[in-house]
Design an enzyme around this catalytic site. Structure first.
Site, PDB file in Angstrom:
ATOM      1  N   ASP A 156      -0.626   2.895   0.018  1.00 23.07           N
ATOM      2  CA  ASP A 156       0.236   3.942  -0.543  1.00 23.07           C
ATOM      3  C   ASP A 156       1.341   4.284   0.457  1.00 23.07           C
ATOM      4  OD1 ASP A 156      -1.912   5.042   1.098  1.00 23.07           O
ATOM      5  OD2 ASP A 156      -1.156   7.019   0.543  1.00 23.07           O
ATOM      6  N   GLU A 184      -3.934   7.446   1.938  1.00 27.09           N
ATOM      7  CA  GLU A 184      -3.862   7.868   3.341  1.00 27.09           C
ATOM      8  C   GLU A 184      -2.756   8.868   3.585  1.00 27.09           C
ATOM      9  OE1 GLU A 184      -2.652   7.949   7.548  1.00 27.09           O
ATOM     10  OE2 GLU A 184      -1.461   7.240   5.834  1.00 27.09           O
TER      11      GLU A 184
END
Length: 368
Positions: free
Chosen positions: A78, A134
């Site tokens: 991400d 994250e």
């Protein structure tokens, strides 16, 4: 292996991943990115990953061998960039500099991990974990990360390097809060004295929070986003602000946590609500020192430039692995700069040597 000859494949895979945008909060985009990571991994490793969806977030796991894992390679796919960023920050390689949203943090690192594992004669004992949240604190992946790291001899975190390619051997712990103020609305012109002004209360609390810093110990307490009120002629009835805390030491993280939760209103009639807690424990130098020495020896053996190390304020999933006592080395990913910034970039010339270093380090850890 001739790593320079392998560079075109590495760049092709990085381009494929970077051009699939994956902002953390867009679960469909993260799922599409996971599809790309899975496709790249299956192509290079010869096996599809296990797809793990937690709270709608797509994570991927490759486990090699039948025995317990010894080495965890930890990545995330991400990014902080919203959909549409490719229109203003397109993927490009110009004069040896690769650009594109998330290239440095940390899609190049994901691809490097896949290629490094593909180089191993026998990857048994390796787990490659690629998570999807994250950048927002790993709310759905923390338990997975800690479970995969438990019992491993090493966790190698593929976050991008620090300046000049330095590895990250210390990270501050991170705590995140929202301080909400509940006041009372009133007409700002007719009878402001009947109100309880949330904006004024916020000002008191911001000053109280900033007084919790300790520069000598490296503890930062930073008010960030703030909002209050509804209209220009109304005493604000509610407001809130966010607080970002970074601490090198666990006892400092706990001190600030207790102090923030102990905040009390300054104005009669105001009420406070404090949300949040420590998000990531500190990654202490002792968690990384032996692994750094080992990596430095590997670098010298294969002719890689000497490794350097640095302590940084930003957190990563390596904080979690270190927090449960697993030796952890961070910053093994791409060399470049500009994480979360318009000038985000990767130095292409560094990719082959960096990937070779990772492969050699993993191979040595598996033999230990």
């Amino acid at each position: 292996m001739d790593h320079e000859r392998a560079l075109p494949d590495l760049l092709d895979d990085i381009e494929e991943l970077v051009t699939c945008e994956s902002p953390s909060a867009d679960l469909a985009a993260v799922a599409a990115s996971a599809d790309v990571v899975a496709r790249i991994g299956e192509k290079r490793l010869g096996v599809a990953p296990e797809r793990i969806v937690v709270d709608g977030v797509s994570h991927l796991r490759w486990k090699f061998g039948d025995g317990p894992s010894k080495v965890l390679l930890l990545c995330h796919h991400d990014t902080v960039w919203p959909l549409g960023t490719l229109l203003t920050h397109p993927f490009s390689i110009v004069d040896g500099v690769l650009r594109g949203p998330g290239c440095f943090d940390m899609k190049a690192g994901v691809v490097m991990s896949v290629h490094a594992v593909a180089e191993l004669a026998d990857p048994s004992g390796v787990t490659l974990l690629v998570t999807g949240d994250e950048e927002i604190g790993s709310p759905s992946s923390r338990a997975l990360i800690e479970a995969e790291a438990a019992g491993c001899a090493a966790a190698l975190v593929m976050e991008a390097s620090a300046d000049g390619g330095a590895l990250k051997t210390e990270r501050k712990g991170v705590s995140l809060y929202r301080v909400r103020v509940h006041g009372l609305a009133a007409h700002a012109g007719l009878e402001p004295e009947r109100g309880v002004n949330a904006t004024v209360e916020l000002a008191h609390q911001v000053l109280a929070v900033t007084g919790l810093v300790d520069p000598e110990l490296g503890t930062t307490v930073t008010p960030t986003v703030m909002s209050s009120g509804t209209t220009g002629n109304t005493v604000p009835a509610a407001g809130e602000f966010s607080v970002d805390v970074r601490a090198r030491f666990a006892h400092e993280q706990l001190r600030v946590d207790a102090a923030i939760h102990a905040l009390r209103p300054a104005l009669p009639g105001a009420r406070l609500e404090v949300l949040g807690k420590p998000n990531r424990p500190p990654l202490m130098a002792e968690a990384s020192s032996a692994l750094f020495d080992r990596a430095a020896a590997v670098a010298a053996r294969i002719g890689h430039p000497p490794l350097t190390r640095v302590a940084v304020g930003g957190g990563s999933d390596g904080n979690f692995t270190a927090g449960i006592g697993v030796p952890t080395l961070d910053g093994l990913g791409a060399v470049g700069g500009g994480a979360h910034a318009d000038h985000e970039h990767v130095l292409v010339a560094e990719l082959p040597a960096r990937t070779a270093l990772l492969a050699e380090l993993v191979a040595e850890l598996l033999e230990a």
